[in-house]
Design an enzyme around this catalytic site. Structure first.
Site, PDB file in Angstrom:
ATOM      1  CG  LEU A   7      13.721 -26.423 -39.028  1.00  0.00           C
ATOM      2  CD1 LEU A   7      14.449 -25.889 -40.257  1.00  0.00           C
ATOM      3  CD2 LEU A   7      13.723 -27.941 -39.029  1.00  0.00           C
ATOM      4  CD  GLN A  72      19.556 -31.758 -37.695  1.00  0.00           C
ATOM      5  OE1 GLN A  72      19.093 -30.775 -37.118  1.00  0.00           O
ATOM      6  NE2 GLN A  72      20.031 -31.707 -38.930  1.00  0.00           N
ATOM      7  CG  HIS A 358       5.930   6.673   6.988  1.00  0.00           C
ATOM      8  ND1 HIS A 358       5.386   7.879   6.653  1.00  0.00           N
ATOM      9  CD2 HIS A 358       5.466   6.402   8.232  1.00  0.00           C
ATOM     10  CE1 HIS A 358       4.630   8.322   7.642  1.00  0.00           C
ATOM     11  NE2 HIS A 358       4.668   7.445   8.615  1.00  0.00           N
TER      12      HIS A 358
END
Length: 451
Positions: A7, A72, A358
């Site tokens: 559902l 639905q 870096h």
């Protein structure tokens, strides 16, 4: 044989969201996907999802799962939702397992127990129940000594004596479809909400048995953001307990989050404030964190990551990442590489024992083995229209503050002088200097007349 119906038609107004409730994420998967996951080991013959509110959005969100969708169009209750299955299950003679798309914590073992009880006892219906510390708001289930359901009473209709019963209806059912199909057309909306309730069908189909879930948290539904957060806490506790019992060390587990799609090997150590998401795999001996985010990435053995973000990338054994590195866009880092602080790699492949220590950006680049990228080296990969690749050969070294303007290729054993801007290919074994010559004018300040 079992067919699963989920559902998923409700709006979920208490979520206060434009996103359908069942699509809200919980630990890397939507609520309804988690429900679907729980039934997959049962090997259902069909998986039907009943959709309503924003049906197309729900279908789109689940399209990769190859489900069947039943619409639905008007939401008139759970009984009305199951009525929509009648034309889709005509002639079917097996069982129907009914689940809610907003109950994401159900375990497969619980559903297996429900289904086994249903089929062993040849029940017309079997319902999942639980004993809640605070059952307010839930319908109460009354059974005889053999767990045969005698009555289901909604909370608002309970007498004071009935409210002392803490056994509640979890809203999860297994029906013999032939029995249910005969009852569904005759449901009536005799209630204040004018809705058709599936519980009304339960009392009409024949023998109904109740099965208790041991952990009531499994059947908790999600109706608002507070309940969503509670469910996430429960899910995280499950996941982290599982990994700790499997030999993974979590330092300060409360500050760590791990999606249940993540895979970890024994002797992995996860430091505080670390978050592992998506399809991430980390091999034995790796130490992740503190303060790191890793998503959809594969890390080899004995990798260390500190204060870094890694997404959609692969890191081989023994590599060291961070602090404050960012790897993304299918970056591939070879074995025993070092990626240091404030380095970003995007769609870049590094060979074994290559260092980017870096302050560098490598985008759309390939570097060989034992390459050393000096501080401040940048690959200028975008010309304003499209992106281009940079190729760096084995054992090549770039000096600090170098810019490699793509498309460009540096051969093996190349030395790039600090401060150079490289715009043309450089052959093997070369020193390349691409900067203006330093000019010093002694006494210039006095001669210029400046005070």
């Amino acid at each position: 044989m079992v067919v699963v119906a989920i559902l998923a038609a409700g709006r979920g107004t208490r979520m206060k969201s434009d996103l359908p409730k069942v699509l809200h994420p919980l630990g890397g998967r939507s609520l309804v996907e988690r429900v679907i996951d729980s039934v997959e080991p049962l090997s259902p013959s069909r998986r039907l999802v009943i959709v309503g509110y924003q049906a197309e959005q729900v279908k789109t969100g689940l399209q990769s799962l190859h489900l069947e969708f039943v619409e639905q169009t008007v939401q008139l209750g759970t009984g009305h939702a199951i009525q929509q299955l009648l034309p889709h299950l005509e002639g079917y003679t097996g069982d129907l397992l009914v689940l809610n798309g907003d109950v994401p914590l159900l375990r497969t073992q619980t559903l297996e127990q429900l289904l086994q009880t249903h089929q062993t006892n040849q029940n017309a219906a079997t319902i999942l129940t639980s004993h809640l510390p605070n059952p307010k708001g839930y319908g109460r289930v009354f059974c005889n000594g053999n767990n045969i359901v005698q009555q289901i009473v909604e909370d608002k209709d309970c007498s004071p004596a009935q409210r002392q019963n803490h056994r509640i209806n979890a809203g999860i059912y297994c029906f013999r479809w032939e029995n249910l199909a005969q009852v569904l057309p005759h449901l009536e909306a005799n209630n204040a909400q004018k809705e058709y309730y599936l519980t009304d069908a339960v009392t009409q189909v024949g023998q109904v048995m109740a099965v208790d879930v041991e952990d009531y948290q499994e059947i908790l539904g999600i109706n608002d953001r507070l309940q969503l957060a509670t469910a996430y806490e429960i899910l995280q506790r499950r996941v982290k307990e599982q990994w700790m019992m499997a030999g993974v060390t979590l330092i300060d587990p409360n500050s760590i989050t791990i999606d249940d799609t993540v895979d970890l090997q024994p002797d992995v150590i996860i430091e505080p404030q670390t978050h592992l998401r998506g399809n991430t795999f980390i091999q034995t001996g790796s130490r992740i964190g503190p303060g790191s985010l890793i998503e959809n990435s594969q890390l080899g053995a004995n990798v260390t990551v500190q204060y870094s973000v890694i997404t959609d990338s692969t890191i081989q054994n023994g590599a060291k990442i961070g602090p404050y590195a960012h790897l993304r866009g299918h970056a591939q880092v070879g074995a025993n590489c070092r990626i240091g602080n404030f380095v970003e790699l995007k769609n870049t492949e590094l060979g074994d024992r290559t260092n980017v220590a870096h302050l560098s950006y490598l985008g759309d680049a390939t570097a060989g083995t034992q390459v050393n990228i000096g501080a401040g080296t940048i690959t200028a990969n975008y010309d304003g229209v499209k992106k281009h690749r940079t190729k760096i050969g084995d054992r090549t070294k770039t000096g600090s503050n170098s810019v490699l303007v793509a498309p460009v290729t540096l051969g093996d054993d190349v030395y790039v002088a600090a401060g150079s801007t490289i715009t043309e290919d450089v052959p093997n074994d070369s020193l390349v200097i691409a900067r203006t010559r330093q000019v010093v004018k002694p006494g210039w300040r006095k001669k210029s007349g400046e005070s």
